[in-house]
Design a protein around this motif. Sequence first.
Motif, PDB file in Angstrom:
ATOM      1  N   GLN A 149       0.612  -1.189  -0.030  1.00 24.79           N
ATOM      2  CA  GLN A 149       0.022   0.057   0.094  1.00 24.79           C
ATOM      3  C   GLN A 149       0.717   1.368   0.020  1.00 24.79           C
ATOM      4  O   GLN A 149       0.634   2.570  -0.787  1.00 24.79           O
ATOM      5  CB  GLN A 149      -0.956   0.075   1.143  1.00 24.79           C
ATOM      6  CG  GLN A 149      -2.055  -0.937   1.149  1.00 24.79           C
ATOM      7  CD  GLN A 149      -2.848  -0.823   2.389  1.00 24.79           C
ATOM      8  OE1 GLN A 149      -3.624   0.229   2.583  1.00 24.79           O
ATOM      9  NE2 GLN A 149      -2.915  -1.786   3.182  1.00 24.79           N
ATOM     10  N   ARG A 189       1.105   3.868  -2.880  1.00 25.04           N
ATOM     11  CA  ARG A 189       0.643   5.381  -2.931  1.00 25.04           C
ATOM     12  C   ARG A 189       1.429   6.357  -2.980  1.00 25.04           C
ATOM     13  O   ARG A 189       1.124   7.529  -3.456  1.00 25.04           O
ATOM     14  CB  ARG A 189      -0.069   5.670  -1.368  1.00 25.04           C
ATOM     15  CG  ARG A 189       0.647   5.731  -0.300  1.00 25.04           C
ATOM     16  CD  ARG A 189      -0.013   5.883   1.156  1.00 25.04           C
ATOM     17  NE  ARG A 189      -0.550   7.023   1.079  1.00 25.04           N
ATOM     18  CZ  ARG A 189      -1.947   7.603   1.581  1.00 25.04           C
ATOM     19  NH1 ARG A 189      -2.431   6.526   2.252  1.00 25.04           N
ATOM     20  NH2 ARG A 189      -2.584   8.405   1.313  1.00 25.04           N
ATOM     21  N   THR A 246      -4.758   4.948  -9.936  1.00 24.93           N
ATOM     22  CA  THR A 246      -5.325   3.669 -10.463  1.00 24.93           C
ATOM     23  C   THR A 246      -4.199   2.492 -10.363  1.00 24.93           C
ATOM     24  O   THR A 246      -3.126   2.914 -11.142  1.00 24.93           O
ATOM     25  CB  THR A 246      -5.851   3.900 -11.668  1.00 24.93           C
ATOM     26  OG1 THR A 246      -6.970   4.894 -11.711  1.00 24.93           O
ATOM     27  CG2 THR A 246      -6.525   2.333 -12.459  1.00 24.93           C
ATOM     28  N   GLU A 263      -6.291  -8.307  -4.270  1.00 28.46           N
ATOM     29  CA  GLU A 263      -7.711  -8.297  -4.392  1.00 28.46           C
ATOM     30  C   GLU A 263      -8.573  -9.498  -3.889  1.00 28.46           C
ATOM     31  O   GLU A 263      -9.586  -9.151  -3.584  1.00 28.46           O
ATOM     32  CB  GLU A 263      -7.664  -8.414  -6.149  1.00 28.46           C
ATOM     33  CG  GLU A 263      -7.508  -7.353  -7.326  1.00 28.46           C
ATOM     34  CD  GLU A 263      -8.854  -6.406  -6.958  1.00 28.46           C
ATOM     35  OE1 GLU A 263      -9.771  -6.498  -7.539  1.00 28.46           O
ATOM     36  OE2 GLU A 263      -8.738  -5.323  -6.037  1.00 28.46           O
ATOM     37  N   HIS A 317      -9.616  -5.734   0.302  1.00 29.85           N
ATOM     38  CA  HIS A 317      -9.736  -4.530  -0.357  1.00 29.85           C
ATOM     39  C   HIS A 317      -9.027  -3.283   0.323  1.00 29.85           C
ATOM     40  O   HIS A 317      -9.467  -2.393   0.352  1.00 29.85           O
ATOM     41  CB  HIS A 317     -11.131  -4.240  -0.615  1.00 29.85           C
ATOM     42  CG  HIS A 317     -11.953  -5.210  -1.169  1.00 29.85           C
ATOM     43  ND1 HIS A 317     -11.996  -5.687  -2.249  1.00 29.85           N
ATOM     44  CD2 HIS A 317     -13.119  -6.109  -0.814  1.00 29.85           C
ATOM     45  CE1 HIS A 317     -12.485  -6.601  -2.610  1.00 29.85           C
ATOM     46  NE2 HIS A 317     -13.405  -7.008  -1.491  1.00 29.85           N
ATOM     47  N   PHE A 337      -6.400  -1.758  -0.635  1.00 27.82           N
ATOM     48  CA  PHE A 337      -5.798  -0.736  -1.264  1.00 27.82           C
ATOM     49  C   PHE A 337      -6.906   0.578  -1.462  1.00 27.82           C
ATOM     50  O   PHE A 337      -6.786   1.529  -1.308  1.00 27.82           O
ATOM     51  CB  PHE A 337      -5.549  -1.231  -2.932  1.00 27.82           C
ATOM     52  CG  PHE A 337      -4.372  -1.731  -3.200  1.00 27.82           C
ATOM     53  CD1 PHE A 337      -3.443  -2.232  -2.044  1.00 27.82           C
ATOM     54  CD2 PHE A 337      -4.025  -2.137  -4.546  1.00 27.82           C
ATOM     55  CE1 PHE A 337      -2.208  -2.812  -2.415  1.00 27.82           C
ATOM     56  CE2 PHE A 337      -2.792  -2.816  -4.545  1.00 27.82           C
ATOM     57  CZ  PHE A 337      -2.029  -3.017  -3.824  1.00 27.82           C
ATOM     58  N   SER A 338      -8.363   0.226  -1.723  1.00 32.16           N
ATOM     59  CA  SER A 338      -9.376   1.023  -1.692  1.00 32.16           C
ATOM     60  C   SER A 338      -9.766   1.633  -0.521  1.00 32.16           C
ATOM     61  O   SER A 338     -10.046   2.827  -0.312  1.00 32.16           O
ATOM     62  CB  SER A 338     -10.355   0.623  -2.635  1.00 32.16           C
ATOM     63  OG  SER A 338     -10.935  -0.500  -2.245  1.00 32.16           O
ATOM     64  N   GLN A 339      -9.770   0.645   0.622  1.00 29.39           N
ATOM     65  CA  GLN A 339     -10.670   1.100   1.750  1.00 29.39           C
ATOM     66  C   GLN A 339      -9.421   1.820   2.738  1.00 29.39           C
ATOM     67  O   GLN A 339     -10.066   2.799   3.527  1.00 29.39           O
ATOM     68  CB  GLN A 339     -10.914  -0.294   2.498  1.00 29.39           C
ATOM     69  CG  GLN A 339     -12.045  -1.205   1.734  1.00 29.39           C
ATOM     70  CD  GLN A 339     -13.311  -0.217   1.580  1.00 29.39           C
ATOM     71  OE1 GLN A 339     -13.773   0.342   2.594  1.00 29.39           O
ATOM     72  NE2 GLN A 339     -13.964  -0.067   0.457  1.00 29.39           N
ATOM     73  N   GLY A 375      -6.724   4.775  -0.571  1.00 28.17           N
ATOM     74  CA  GLY A 375      -7.245   5.621  -1.545  1.00 28.17           C
ATOM     75  C   GLY A 375      -6.825   5.220  -3.003  1.00 28.17           C
ATOM     76  O   GLY A 375      -6.830   6.081  -3.806  1.00 28.17           O
ATOM     77  N   LEU A 376      -6.423   3.971  -3.189  1.00 24.94           N
ATOM     78  CA  LEU A 376      -5.943   3.415  -4.421  1.00 24.94           C
ATOM     79  C   LEU A 376      -7.132   3.097  -5.277  1.00 24.94           C
ATOM     80  O   LEU A 376      -8.264   2.456  -4.491  1.00 24.94           O
ATOM     81  CB  LEU A 376      -4.968   2.309  -4.392  1.00 24.94           C
ATOM     82  CG  LEU A 376      -3.744   2.955  -3.607  1.00 24.94           C
ATOM     83  CD1 LEU A 376      -2.760   1.923  -3.240  1.00 24.94           C
ATOM     84  CD2 LEU A 376      -2.884   3.982  -4.623  1.00 24.94           C
ATOM     85  N   ARG A 377      -7.276   2.813  -6.523  1.00 24.85           N
ATOM     86  CA  ARG A 377      -8.262   2.238  -7.322  1.00 24.85           C
ATOM     87  C   ARG A 377      -7.640   1.072  -7.968  1.00 24.85           C
ATOM     88  O   ARG A 377      -7.248   1.271  -9.166  1.00 24.85           O
ATOM     89  CB  ARG A 377      -8.591   3.496  -8.226  1.00 24.85           C
ATOM     90  CG  ARG A 377      -9.968   3.023  -9.065  1.00 24.85           C
ATOM     91  CD  ARG A 377     -10.490   4.185  -9.646  1.00 24.85           C
ATOM     92  NE  ARG A 377     -11.498   3.804 -10.585  1.00 24.85           N
ATOM     93  CZ  ARG A 377     -11.462   3.602 -11.946  1.00 24.85           C
ATOM     94  NH1 ARG A 377     -10.060   3.804 -12.405  1.00 24.85           N
ATOM     95  NH2 ARG A 377     -12.107   3.112 -12.825  1.00 24.85           N
ATOM     96  N   PRO A 378      -7.927  -0.298  -7.361  1.00 24.31           N
ATOM     97  CA  PRO A 378      -7.623  -1.210  -8.398  1.00 24.31           C
ATOM     98  C   PRO A 378      -8.418  -1.602  -9.463  1.00 24.31           C
ATOM     99  O   PRO A 378      -9.926  -1.496  -9.280  1.00 24.31           O
ATOM    100  CB  PRO A 378      -7.566  -2.558  -7.377  1.00 24.31           C
ATOM    101  CG  PRO A 378      -8.402  -1.919  -6.363  1.00 24.31           C
ATOM    102  CD  PRO A 378      -8.352  -0.576  -6.030  1.00 24.31           C
TER     103      PRO A 378
END
Length: 399
Positions: free
Chosen positions: A108, A112, A122, A132, A137, A139-141, A144-147
Motif C-alpha cells: 500500500q 500510494r 489507479t 484483490e 480491499h 488498497f481502496s479502503q 485511496g488507491l483504485r484497483p
Amino acid sequence: MTVGQDPETAGQDPESAGQDPEEAAERLRERRGAALRAARRVLWRPSHQHTVRERLAWLNEGAEGVYDLDRPVDVYGGQIVETLEERVAGLLGKEAAAFFPTGTMAQQVALRCWAGRTGNPTVALHALGHPEVHERHAFSQVSGLRPVRVTDEPRLPTAQETRDFEEPFGALLLELPLRDAGFVLPSWEELSEVVEAARDRDAVVHFDGARLWECTSHFGRPLDEIAGLADSVYVSFYKSLEGFGGAAIAGPKTLIDEAKTWRHRYGGMILQQFPTVLAALIGLDRELPRLPEYVAHARVVAAALREGFTEAKVPWARVHPEEPHTHQFQVWLPYDPDVLTDAALRQTEETKTSLFSQSWMRGGPGLALTEVTVAAPGLEWTAQDVRAAVREFVERLPG
C-alpha cells in the motif's frame, strides 16, 4: 477454487454431521496439526507447525552467523534493520530498501507513493492478485488507491492486454509468481514485453514479489536482473525464507525515503524488531541459496505425482503447471474437498507420511485442488517414494 476460501477450513462440512461449525473446524485444525507434527516424512514442514521453543532454538542457533549480537538492538528502525535493508537492496539491485512488518502495509505504501508521483491512483493488476483476493480491499479502503483488473485468465497479463486496457492507470502490479493461478510465471520475453507495454502507457511497474526469491530458475536470470525490470519490488521474509514475518520494498532512494515516512504513519515504526529481522537474515543465508534445488526437485515430485495417479487409474487428475515454475504447484482431483481432506489426514495419521499436508479447496462440482510445496524435507523423497505415497493415498479414497 472458492476465492477467498479459508484453507484451514476448506473442504469440511461440519453441519452435515450435526456439529457446531466453529467447533468442528477447530477440532479438525487440531487433529491435522497433531498429525503433521507427528509425521516422519513430509514434503515441507512450515514454520507455523513448530513450537515456540523450537522456533526460539532455531533463531538462537542461526543468529550468531548472520549478525554481531554484541551490537545494540534496533530502535525504531535503526541498527540491524538497516543492515537487512542494505542487504535486500543489494540483492535486488536497487538504490534502497525499507523494512515493513507486513507485506499488506508495504505494498500500500509503495503504490500510494507512486500515485503521488504519477498523479493517478489507479493500479492495474490481475483479478487473482493477492491484494484483490486476500487483503480485504485494503488498497481502496485504506490507501485511496483504485484497483482495476487487467485480466482474470489463469496467467499473468499479456503485453497486448496491457496496451489495450480501456482506461489509464498509474501503476501496473505484477505478482510473480501468481499464486492463486498455480504459482505461474510468464516467460522472460513475455514479462519484458508486459513491462515495456506499461511504460509505453507512462505507468510505473511494481512487482508483488512475495515469492520472487524462487523465480530465478524459471527465468534463468539472477534476482537483480529480474527486479531490474520493475520500478519497485516487494519481497517477503517468511513465505519461502521461513522467517518470522516481515517484508521489504526496494526501489529508488527518493521513493524509499518517502515510504519510510508513510511506514510511520501506517503504524509500522515499531520499537524493536530484531527477532524478526534476525530470522530474515537467517533465511537469506540458509534458504535463499537452496531454493533452486527445491525448484528442481519439485519438478521430480510433480512428474511422479502424475505417474502415480495414472498408475492408480484415477479417472481425472491434474498437476498444474505440469512442470512447476517454482517449488510450489497445484494438484487437482475429481473428488469433493472433504473426501480428500479425510484421506490425506488418515494417511498421515496411519503411515506417518504426509503427501498432501495443505488443505483441499473446492474447485468446482466434484472437483478440488490443493497446493504442494517442496522444500528441504522433500529432497529426501525419490520419485518411487512419491508414487508409493500416491498409492497409499488413493487406497483411502472411496470406490
